[in-house]
Design a protein around this motif. Structure first.
Motif, PDB file in Angstrom:
ATOM      1  N   TYR A   1      38.254  68.677 -39.940  1.00 62.77           N
ATOM      2  CA  TYR A   1      39.379  68.036 -40.353  1.00 62.77           C
ATOM      3  C   TYR A   1      39.776  66.853 -39.977  1.00 62.77           C
ATOM      4  CZ  TYR A   1      39.143  71.753 -44.189  1.00 62.77           C
ATOM      5  OH  TYR A   1      38.700  72.614 -45.211  1.00 62.77           O
ATOM      6  N   SER A   2      39.950  66.925 -38.706  1.00 64.70           N
ATOM      7  CA  SER A   2      40.641  65.615 -37.752  1.00 64.70           C
ATOM      8  C   SER A   2      39.558  64.784 -37.759  1.00 64.70           C
ATOM      9  CB  SER A   2      41.071  66.501 -36.475  1.00 64.70           C
ATOM     10  OG  SER A   2      40.183  66.914 -35.602  1.00 64.70           O
TER      11      SER A   2
ATOM     12  N   TRP B   1      40.908  77.537 -41.153  1.00 64.48           N
ATOM     13  CA  TRP B   1      41.535  76.146 -40.860  1.00 64.48           C
ATOM     14  C   TRP B   1      41.177  75.827 -39.320  1.00 64.48           C
ATOM     15  CZ3 TRP B   1      43.011  71.993 -43.152  1.00 64.48           C
ATOM     16  CH2 TRP B   1      43.803  70.975 -42.391  1.00 64.48           C
ATOM     17  N   MET B   2      41.513  76.932 -38.550  1.00 63.67           N
ATOM     18  CA  MET B   2      41.251  76.634 -37.105  1.00 63.67           C
ATOM     19  C   MET B   2      39.805  76.635 -36.877  1.00 63.67           C
ATOM     20  SD  MET B   2      44.426  76.865 -35.980  1.00 63.67           S
ATOM     21  CE  MET B   2      44.010  76.960 -34.168  1.00 63.67           C
TER      22      MET B   2
ATOM     23  N   LYS C   1      36.238  66.416 -47.315  1.00 61.81           N
ATOM     24  CA  LYS C   1      37.057  67.351 -46.737  1.00 61.81           C
ATOM     25  C   LYS C   1      38.058  68.395 -47.755  1.00 61.81           C
ATOM     26  CE  LYS C   1      38.330  64.784 -42.897  1.00 61.81           C
ATOM     27  NZ  LYS C   1      39.455  63.970 -42.002  1.00 61.81           N
TER      28      LYS C   1
ATOM     29  N   SER D   1      39.012  73.028 -37.442  1.00 64.90           N
ATOM     30  CA  SER D   1      39.953  71.876 -37.190  1.00 64.90           C
ATOM     31  C   SER D   1      39.350  70.474 -36.747  1.00 64.90           C
ATOM     32  CB  SER D   1      41.099  72.496 -36.255  1.00 64.90           C
ATOM     33  OG  SER D   1      40.543  72.843 -35.085  1.00 64.90           O
ATOM     34  N   ARG D   2      38.498  70.586 -36.080  1.00 67.50           N
ATOM     35  CA  ARG D   2      37.784  69.442 -35.585  1.00 67.50           C
ATOM     36  C   ARG D   2      37.074  68.764 -36.754  1.00 67.50           C
ATOM     37  NH1 ARG D   2      33.679  71.068 -31.613  1.00 67.50           N
ATOM     38  NH2 ARG D   2      34.767  73.079 -31.405  1.00 67.50           N
TER      39      ARG D   2
ATOM     40  N   SER E   1      37.381  72.203 -48.502  1.00 69.82           N
ATOM     41  CA  SER E   1      38.385  73.043 -48.536  1.00 69.82           C
ATOM     42  C   SER E   1      38.590  73.926 -49.791  1.00 69.82           C
ATOM     43  CB  SER E   1      39.876  72.233 -48.488  1.00 69.82           C
ATOM     44  OG  SER E   1      39.867  71.407 -47.299  1.00 69.82           O
TER      45      SER E   1
END
Length: 149
Positions: free
Chosen positions: A103-104, A96-97, A113, A100-101, A117
């Protein structure tokens, strides 16, 4: 009388629950038919042999070893589940980290997405499962000690 009825009556007679009328009906139905008569004798013999069978008495040392084995297996199973769960959470967090870009970013559709995932979650579970199997699974004959040859 058809074959199924004959077999049901034979089982009743072997088990000792047939009425006298049912016994006479079976005797009349199979009289002179060697196949049915021999099958009835075989069933009676099997019943006689199984009634004479008794389980071997096991020493107390066997039962103490049995319960120790149960405890050991239970502990290892719980440890394995916790290790797999911890590994999945850790890998999921770092994934996730790392993404993160991705997903954002509002320009990427939710379907993509969600698909990424799901694929990553499945990959994390697969990796955890393979690691757990390699660490804990041993190749041996499970019942080797109990089999007397």
């Amino acid at each position: 009388m058809n074959d199924e009825e004959i077999q049901q009556l034979m089982m009743k007679i072997v088990d000792g629950v047939a009425s006298p009328e049912e016994q006479r009906a079976l005797e009349n139905a199979i009289k002179g038919q060697q196949q049915w008569e021999s099958e009835l004798r075989a069933f009676k013999k099997i019943k006689e042999v199984t009634e004479k069978m008794h389980l071997k008495e096991l020493p107390d040392s066997y039962w103490s070893g049995y319960w120790e084995d149960i405890y050991r297996r239970t502990e290892r199973t719980v440890a394995s589940i916790l290790m797999s769960l911890g590994l999945m959470i850790t890998l999921g967090f770092f994934t996730w980290m790392g993404l993160s870009r991705f997903y954002s970013n509002p320009g990427i559709s939710m379907v993509l997405k969600f698909g990424v995932s799901a694929a990553l979650f499945g990959l994390i579970i697969m990796i955890a499962s393979l690691l757990r199997e390699r660490l804990f699974a041993r190749k041996h004959e499970r019942y080797e000690k109990e089999v007397e040859r």
